[in-house]
Design a protein around this motif. Structure first.
Motif, PDB file in Angstrom:
ATOM      1  N   GLY A 147      40.230  -4.370  24.837  1.00 55.15           N
ATOM      2  CA  GLY A 147      41.491  -4.955  25.301  1.00 55.15           C
ATOM      3  C   GLY A 147      41.853  -6.197  24.513  1.00 55.15           C
ATOM      4  O   GLY A 147      41.758  -6.220  23.292  1.00 55.15           O
ATOM      5  N   GLN A 148      42.247  -7.233  25.241  1.00 54.65           N
ATOM      6  CA  GLN A 148      42.650  -8.477  24.597  1.00 54.65           C
ATOM      7  C   GLN A 148      41.863  -9.646  25.156  1.00 54.65           C
ATOM      8  O   GLN A 148      41.549  -9.688  26.343  1.00 54.65           O
ATOM      9  CB  GLN A 148      44.134  -8.744  24.806  1.00 54.65           C
ATOM     10  N   LEU A 149      41.576 -10.585  24.260  1.00 52.85           N
ATOM     11  CA  LEU A 149      40.935 -11.836  24.651  1.00 52.85           C
ATOM     12  C   LEU A 149      41.957 -12.949  24.461  1.00 52.85           C
ATOM     13  O   LEU A 149      42.731 -12.927  23.508  1.00 52.85           O
ATOM     14  CB  LEU A 149      39.708 -12.101  23.767  1.00 52.85           C
ATOM     15  N   HIS A 150      41.938 -13.898  25.357  1.00 51.08           N
ATOM     16  CA  HIS A 150      42.865 -15.033  25.285  1.00 51.08           C
ATOM     17  C   HIS A 150      42.048 -16.315  25.354  1.00 51.08           C
ATOM     18  O   HIS A 150      41.381 -16.582  26.349  1.00 51.08           O
ATOM     19  CB  HIS A 150      43.867 -14.990  26.451  1.00 51.08           C
ATOM     20  N   TYR A 151      42.107 -17.096  24.268  1.00 47.47           N
ATOM     21  CA  TYR A 151      41.333 -18.326  24.184  1.00 47.47           C
ATOM     22  C   TYR A 151      42.216 -19.494  23.776  1.00 47.47           C
ATOM     23  O   TYR A 151      43.231 -19.322  23.113  1.00 47.47           O
ATOM     24  CB  TYR A 151      40.231 -18.220  23.119  1.00 47.47           C
ATOM     25  N   GLU A 152      41.753 -20.680  24.141  1.00 44.35           N
ATOM     26  CA  GLU A 152      42.304 -21.918  23.600  1.00 44.35           C
ATOM     27  C   GLU A 152      41.165 -22.591  22.850  1.00 44.35           C
ATOM     28  O   GLU A 152      40.044 -22.682  23.370  1.00 44.35           O
ATOM     29  CB  GLU A 152      42.805 -22.839  24.710  1.00 44.35           C
ATOM     30  N   ILE A 153      41.446 -23.056  21.634  1.00 48.18           N
ATOM     31  CA  ILE A 153      40.419 -23.708  20.833  1.00 48.18           C
ATOM     32  C   ILE A 153      40.306 -25.164  21.277  1.00 48.18           C
ATOM     33  O   ILE A 153      41.251 -25.939  21.155  1.00 48.18           O
ATOM     34  CB  ILE A 153      40.738 -23.602  19.330  1.00 48.18           C
ATOM     35  N   LEU A 154      39.137 -25.499  21.811  1.00 55.29           N
ATOM     36  CA  LEU A 154      38.897 -26.849  22.319  1.00 55.29           C
ATOM     37  C   LEU A 154      38.305 -27.784  21.261  1.00 55.29           C
ATOM     38  O   LEU A 154      38.604 -28.969  21.244  1.00 55.29           O
ATOM     39  CB  LEU A 154      37.947 -26.807  23.527  1.00 55.29           C
ATOM     40  N   GLU A 155      37.438 -27.215  20.406  1.00 58.78           N
ATOM     41  CA  GLU A 155      36.729 -28.065  19.448  1.00 58.78           C
ATOM     42  C   GLU A 155      36.273 -27.222  18.265  1.00 58.78           C
ATOM     43  O   GLU A 155      35.916 -26.062  18.416  1.00 58.78           O
ATOM     44  CB  GLU A 155      35.502 -28.680  20.159  1.00 58.78           C
ATOM     45  N   ILE A 156      36.290 -27.847  17.096  1.00 56.44           N
ATOM     46  CA  ILE A 156      35.766 -27.227  15.874  1.00 56.44           C
ATOM     47  C   ILE A 156      34.783 -28.218  15.274  1.00 56.44           C
ATOM     48  O   ILE A 156      35.118 -29.399  15.080  1.00 56.44           O
ATOM     49  CB  ILE A 156      36.897 -26.944  14.844  1.00 56.44           C
ATOM     50  N   PHE A 157      33.570 -27.760  14.998  1.00 59.90           N
ATOM     51  CA  PHE A 157      32.542 -28.651  14.481  1.00 59.90           C
ATOM     52  C   PHE A 157      31.549 -27.862  13.637  1.00 59.90           C
ATOM     53  O   PHE A 157      31.566 -26.638  13.608  1.00 59.90           O
ATOM     54  CB  PHE A 157      31.824 -29.379  15.625  1.00 59.90           C
ATOM     55  N   VAL A 158      30.666 -28.585  12.951  1.00 62.04           N
ATOM     56  CA  VAL A 158      29.606 -27.978  12.164  1.00 62.04           C
ATOM     57  C   VAL A 158      28.292 -28.401  12.776  1.00 62.04           C
ATOM     58  O   VAL A 158      28.076 -29.587  13.032  1.00 62.04           O
ATOM     59  CB  VAL A 158      29.680 -28.411  10.670  1.00 62.04           C
ATOM     60  N   LYS A 159      27.431 -27.439  13.002  1.00 60.50           N
ATOM     61  CA  LYS A 159      26.108 -27.744  13.602  1.00 60.50           C
ATOM     62  C   LYS A 159      25.161 -28.278  12.557  1.00 60.50           C
ATOM     63  O   LYS A 159      25.191 -27.933  11.428  1.00 60.50           O
ATOM     64  CB  LYS A 159      25.514 -26.484  14.221  1.00 60.50           C
TER      65      LYS A 159
END
Length: 159
Positions: A147-159
């Motif tokens: 089906g479909q997934l609906h997300y909001e991007i909260l954070e982008i980082f590098v581990k």
């Protein structure tokens, strides 16, 4: 096929170690199986010989695949990965917009290093492709087989 294969240093070393083991230990074991089966006589009706030859074909195929990947490999340095958008080697924290209070975290990697148990998804997967190039605050709708997934991007980082 000239596509680059993007790997971490650890991923590159893992593939290199696998190749080394296949070329030294595994190849010798398979050749021994072939020699044993050949010693049993008539090769035209020797299932053991045919099985050993098939194992050898699969082994040589895997060796060729690994050599190809390693020659096309570009080793990525996590220190040089930007976090203004979702790129390979970035980790993202996502808010599920359908399931309340569900926060998901993924790290985008090459298909050679994907491991869903560790939260590492391929940039070629539907979710990976849907996230690439997106920024913090963006809402994404991703089509997946279920089906479909609906997300909001909260954070982008590098581990």
């Amino acid at each position: 096929m000239s596509d680059r294969v993007y790997l971490t240093k650890e991923g590159y070393n893992r593939l290199k170690d696998e190749l080394s083991k296949l070329k030294s230990e595994t190849r010798a074991e398979v050749l021994e199986k072939i020699a044993e089966a050949r010693a049993h006589g008539d090769l035209s009706e020797n299932a053991e010989y045919e099985a050993a030859r098939e194992e050898q074909r699969q082994l040589e195929s895997r060796i060729g695949e690994l050599e190809n990947k390693l020659t096309r490999a570009t080793i990525l340095d996590p220190k040089q990965i930007r976090t203004d958008k979702v790129y390979i080697l970035t980790s993202v924290k996502l808010k599920n917009l359908i399931v309340e209070d569900e926060i998901i975290e993924y790290t985008l990697v090459s298909s050679e290093e994907a491991d869903t148990d560790q939260g590492k998804i391929s940039v070629r997967s539907p979710v990976g492709r849907g996230l690439l190039g997106k920024s913090v605050g963006e809402k994404v709708q991703i089509n997946v087989p279920k089906g479909q997934l609906h997300y909001e991007i909260l954070e982008i980082f590098v581990k």
